[in-house]
Design a protein around this motif. Structure first.
Motif, PDB file in Angstrom:
ATOM      1  N   GLN A 269       0.853  -1.185   0.000  1.00 55.66           N
ATOM      2  CA  GLN A 269       0.000   0.000   0.000  1.00 55.66           C
ATOM      3  C   GLN A 269       0.887   1.233   0.000  1.00 55.66           C
ATOM      4  OE1 GLN A 269      -2.267  -0.331   3.622  1.00 55.66           O
ATOM      5  NE2 GLN A 269      -0.878   1.036   4.701  1.00 55.66           N
ATOM      6  N   VAL A 270       0.397   2.297  -0.615  1.00 54.06           N
ATOM      7  CA  VAL A 270       1.125   3.559  -0.653  1.00 54.06           C
ATOM      8  C   VAL A 270       0.889   4.286   0.665  1.00 54.06           C
ATOM      9  CG1 VAL A 270       1.325   5.805  -1.780  1.00 54.06           C
ATOM     10  CG2 VAL A 270       1.014   3.735  -3.154  1.00 54.06           C
ATOM     11  N   ASP A 271       1.989   4.594   1.362  1.00 51.33           N
ATOM     12  CA  ASP A 271       1.917   5.359   2.604  1.00 51.33           C
ATOM     13  C   ASP A 271       2.010   6.851   2.316  1.00 51.33           C
ATOM     14  OD1 ASP A 271       1.809   3.037   4.168  1.00 51.33           O
ATOM     15  OD2 ASP A 271       3.985   2.889   4.199  1.00 51.33           O
ATOM     16  N   LEU A 272       2.891   7.206   1.388  1.00 49.59           N
ATOM     17  CA  LEU A 272       3.146   8.613   1.065  1.00 49.59           C
ATOM     18  C   LEU A 272       3.633   8.703  -0.365  1.00 49.59           C
ATOM     19  CD1 LEU A 272       3.699  11.645   1.791  1.00 49.59           C
ATOM     20  CD2 LEU A 272       5.928  10.888   2.660  1.00 49.59           C
ATOM     21  N   SER A 273       3.122   9.694  -1.076  1.00 50.47           N
ATOM     22  CA  SER A 273       3.586   9.989  -2.424  1.00 50.47           C
ATOM     23  C   SER A 273       3.793  11.499  -2.519  1.00 50.47           C
ATOM     24  CB  SER A 273       2.549   9.534  -3.453  1.00 50.47           C
ATOM     25  OG  SER A 273       2.927   9.946  -4.747  1.00 50.47           O
ATOM     26  N   ILE A 274       4.971  11.883  -2.971  1.00 54.38           N
ATOM     27  CA  ILE A 274       5.279  13.298  -3.191  1.00 54.38           C
ATOM     28  C   ILE A 274       5.696  13.436  -4.647  1.00 54.38           C
ATOM     29  CG2 ILE A 274       6.797  15.221  -2.599  1.00 54.38           C
ATOM     30  CD1 ILE A 274       7.018  14.017   0.230  1.00 54.38           C
ATOM     31  N   ALA A 275       5.009  14.306  -5.371  1.00 57.86           N
ATOM     32  CA  ALA A 275       5.292  14.451  -6.797  1.00 57.86           C
ATOM     33  C   ALA A 275       5.421  15.923  -7.177  1.00 57.86           C
ATOM     34  CB  ALA A 275       4.186  13.807  -7.623  1.00 57.86           C
ATOM     35  N   ILE A 276       6.221  16.155  -8.199  1.00 58.05           N
ATOM     36  CA  ILE A 276       6.334  17.472  -8.825  1.00 58.05           C
ATOM     37  C   ILE A 276       5.733  17.331 -10.215  1.00 58.05           C
ATOM     38  CG2 ILE A 276       7.884  19.320  -9.554  1.00 58.05           C
ATOM     39  CD1 ILE A 276       7.850  18.743  -6.476  1.00 58.05           C
TER      40      ILE A 276
ATOM     41  N   GLY B 162       2.852  30.305   1.224  1.00 58.26           N
ATOM     42  CA  GLY B 162       2.234  31.515   0.696  1.00 58.26           C
ATOM     43  C   GLY B 162       1.686  31.376  -0.708  1.00 58.26           C
ATOM     44  N   LYS B 163       1.754  30.188  -1.269  1.00 62.28           N
ATOM     45  CA  LYS B 163       1.300  29.949  -2.645  1.00 62.28           C
ATOM     46  C   LYS B 163      -0.089  29.305  -2.627  1.00 62.28           C
ATOM     47  CE  LYS B 163       5.499  31.032  -4.095  1.00 62.28           C
ATOM     48  NZ  LYS B 163       6.421  30.278  -4.879  1.00 62.28           N
ATOM     49  N   PRO B 164      -0.934  29.609  -3.625  1.00 62.99           N
ATOM     50  CA  PRO B 164      -2.304  29.075  -3.643  1.00 62.99           C
ATOM     51  C   PRO B 164      -2.336  27.589  -3.973  1.00 62.99           C
ATOM     52  CG  PRO B 164      -1.861  30.255  -5.681  1.00 62.99           C
ATOM     53  CD  PRO B 164      -0.649  30.441  -4.799  1.00 62.99           C
ATOM     54  N   GLY B 165      -3.186  26.883  -3.252  1.00 65.48           N
ATOM     55  CA  GLY B 165      -3.335  25.462  -3.501  1.00 65.48           C
ATOM     56  C   GLY B 165      -4.661  24.950  -2.991  1.00 65.48           C
ATOM     57  N   PHE B 166      -4.758  23.614  -2.953  1.00 60.51           N
ATOM     58  CA  PHE B 166      -6.009  22.972  -2.593  1.00 60.51           C
ATOM     59  C   PHE B 166      -5.723  21.713  -1.789  1.00 60.51           C
ATOM     60  CE2 PHE B 166      -6.326  25.116  -6.635  1.00 60.51           C
ATOM     61  CZ  PHE B 166      -7.406  25.962  -6.426  1.00 60.51           C
TER      62      PHE B 166
ATOM     63  N   ILE C  51      -2.782  17.253  -0.984  1.00 63.16           N
ATOM     64  CA  ILE C  51      -2.581  18.692  -1.155  1.00 63.16           C
ATOM     65  C   ILE C  51      -1.854  18.898  -2.475  1.00 63.16           C
ATOM     66  CG2 ILE C  51      -1.289  20.712  -0.335  1.00 63.16           C
ATOM     67  CD1 ILE C  51      -1.773  19.797   2.505  1.00 63.16           C
ATOM     68  N   VAL C  52      -2.291  19.864  -3.252  1.00 61.86           N
ATOM     69  CA  VAL C  52      -1.606  20.263  -4.480  1.00 61.86           C
ATOM     70  C   VAL C  52      -1.604  21.787  -4.514  1.00 61.86           C
ATOM     71  CG1 VAL C  52      -3.711  20.122  -5.907  1.00 61.86           C
ATOM     72  CG2 VAL C  52      -1.459  19.954  -6.995  1.00 61.86           C
ATOM     73  N   TRP C  53      -0.484  22.387  -4.941  1.00 65.07           N
ATOM     74  CA  TRP C  53      -0.415  23.844  -4.998  1.00 65.07           C
ATOM     75  C   TRP C  53       0.407  24.299  -6.183  1.00 65.07           C
ATOM     76  CZ3 TRP C  53       2.454  20.889  -1.737  1.00 65.07           C
ATOM     77  CH2 TRP C  53       3.819  21.138  -1.626  1.00 65.07           C
ATOM     78  N   LEU C  54       0.200  25.542  -6.575  1.00 65.62           N
ATOM     79  CA  LEU C  54       0.947  26.164  -7.665  1.00 65.62           C
ATOM     80  C   LEU C  54       2.180  26.820  -7.053  1.00 65.62           C
ATOM     81  CD1 LEU C  54       1.017  26.895 -10.708  1.00 65.62           C
ATOM     82  CD2 LEU C  54      -0.073  29.068 -10.044  1.00 65.62           C
ATOM     83  N   ASP C  55       3.334  26.200  -7.219  1.00 69.69           N
ATOM     84  CA  ASP C  55       4.569  26.775  -6.689  1.00 69.69           C
ATOM     85  C   ASP C  55       5.028  27.934  -7.568  1.00 69.69           C
ATOM     86  OD1 ASP C  55       6.642  26.782  -4.711  1.00 69.69           O
ATOM     87  OD2 ASP C  55       7.978  26.058  -6.296  1.00 69.69           O
ATOM     88  N   GLN C  56       4.922  27.755  -8.862  1.00 66.77           N
ATOM     89  CA  GLN C  56       5.160  28.815  -9.846  1.00 66.77           C
ATOM     90  C   GLN C  56       4.483  28.375 -11.130  1.00 66.77           C
ATOM     91  OE1 GLN C  56       9.430  28.685  -9.453  1.00 66.77           O
ATOM     92  NE2 GLN C  56       9.663  27.630 -11.376  1.00 66.77           N
ATOM     93  N   PRO C  57       4.199  29.289 -12.038  1.00 63.92           N
ATOM     94  CA  PRO C  57       3.510  28.872 -13.255  1.00 63.92           C
ATOM     95  C   PRO C  57       4.236  27.699 -13.926  1.00 63.92           C
ATOM     96  CG  PRO C  57       3.544  31.248 -13.133  1.00 63.92           C
ATOM     97  CD  PRO C  57       4.418  30.736 -11.996  1.00 63.92           C
TER      98      PRO C  57
ATOM     99  N   ILE D  55       4.552  24.669 -12.515  1.00 61.04           N
ATOM    100  CA  ILE D  55       5.049  23.700 -11.536  1.00 61.04           C
ATOM    101  C   ILE D  55       4.070  23.591 -10.366  1.00 61.04           C
ATOM    102  CG2 ILE D  55       6.922  23.056  -9.977  1.00 61.04           C
ATOM    103  CD1 ILE D  55       8.805  24.713 -11.715  1.00 61.04           C
ATOM    104  N   ALA D  56       3.594  22.367 -10.133  1.00 59.26           N
ATOM    105  CA  ALA D  56       2.635  22.119  -9.058  1.00 59.26           C
ATOM    106  C   ALA D  56       3.065  20.894  -8.254  1.00 59.26           C
ATOM    107  CB  ALA D  56       1.237  21.913  -9.621  1.00 59.26           C
ATOM    108  N   PRO D  57       3.614  21.099  -7.063  1.00 62.31           N
ATOM    109  CA  PRO D  57       3.903  19.955  -6.189  1.00 62.31           C
ATOM    110  C   PRO D  57       2.607  19.381  -5.607  1.00 62.31           C
ATOM    111  CG  PRO D  57       5.239  21.866  -5.609  1.00 62.31           C
ATOM    112  CD  PRO D  57       4.166  22.333  -6.533  1.00 62.31           C
ATOM    113  N   THR D  58       2.642  18.099  -5.281  1.00 63.04           N
ATOM    114  CA  THR D  58       1.506  17.456  -4.641  1.00 63.04           C
ATOM    115  C   THR D  58       1.996  16.429  -3.624  1.00 63.04           C
ATOM    116  OG1 THR D  58      -0.566  16.246  -4.991  1.00 63.04           O
ATOM    117  CG2 THR D  58       1.230  15.744  -6.490  1.00 63.04           C
ATOM    118  N   VAL D  59       1.258  16.319  -2.539  1.00 56.80           N
ATOM    119  CA  VAL D  59       1.566  15.365  -1.474  1.00 56.80           C
ATOM    120  C   VAL D  59       0.298  14.569  -1.196  1.00 56.80           C
ATOM    121  CG1 VAL D  59       2.197  15.119   0.968  1.00 56.80           C
ATOM    122  CG2 VAL D  59       3.317  16.866  -0.444  1.00 56.80           C
ATOM    123  N   ASN D  60       0.453  13.245  -1.151  1.00 58.20           N
ATOM    124  CA  ASN D  60      -0.653  12.348  -0.850  1.00 58.20           C
ATOM    125  C   ASN D  60      -0.207  11.442   0.290  1.00 58.20           C
ATOM    126  OD1 ASN D  60      -3.148  10.997  -1.246  1.00 58.20           O
ATOM    127  ND2 ASN D  60      -2.085   9.406  -2.354  1.00 58.20           N
TER     128      ASN D  60
END
Length: 161
Positions: free
Chosen positions: A72-79, A115-119, A125-131, A133-138
């Motif tokens: 099972q996936v415990d943690l996934s971090i993606a760019i 300080g960057k907008p995300g959801f 969680i996913v956010w816009l780090d810069q136009p 590029i959007a990092p996400t953590v699951n």
């Protein structure tokens, strides 16, 4: 001797904690350092790269389990990188499309990371780090708890060029 006693005393009180793997030697993913991990993460991550909908994904994934009982996936971090990720609204729209049909529907709540907008929706969680590029953590919230999701996201830091 005094510092050894102090360390023992602080550990006994629960004030000092052993460093997580991320704090000892940061793991990186596509130009970002992962500087915080939930304390119970123990496995070495596996790197994955793929693209979907003209967006490139580069990730590190922590799994637990075994071949007999399953993994099972415990943690996934993606760019995520791609021109269609040009604004927070576009990131949200992309993520809605990407997660369509998932067990957990995408129900975004606006948040800010560095300080960057995300959801945030459920365990992600996913956010816009810069136009572009959007990092996400699951994170598996049943194993690590909801209180670990935002600190894990905030622990993602872009490396200097």
């Amino acid at each position: 001797m005094r510092s050894l006693f102090s360390l023992f005393f602080l550990a006994f009180l629960g004030i000092a904690a052993l460093p997580t793997p991320a704090s000892a030697d940061p793991i990186t993913v596509d130009g970002y350092a992962i500087t915080y991990l939930p304390q119970q993460i123990s496995a070495t991550p596996t790197a994955f790269a793929y693209d979907w909908g003209d967006v490139d994904f580069h990730s590190q994934v922590w799994e637990s389990g075994n071949d007999q009982q399953g993994w099972q996936v415990d943690l996934s971090i993606a760019i995520l990188r791609g021109p269609r990720l040009s604004s927070a609204a576009n990131v949200n729209s992309f993520w809605r499309e990407y997660t369509k049909g998932d067990d957990q529907p995408w129900r975004p709540i606006p948040i800010r990371v560095h300080g960057k907008p995300g959801f945030r929706s459920g365990d992600r969680i996913v956010w816009l780090d810069q136009p572009g590029i959007a990092p996400t953590v699951n994170l598996d919230l049943t194993r690590f708890g909801a209180g670990e999701l935002l600190p894990t996201a905030r622990g993602l830091r872009q490396l200097p060029d």
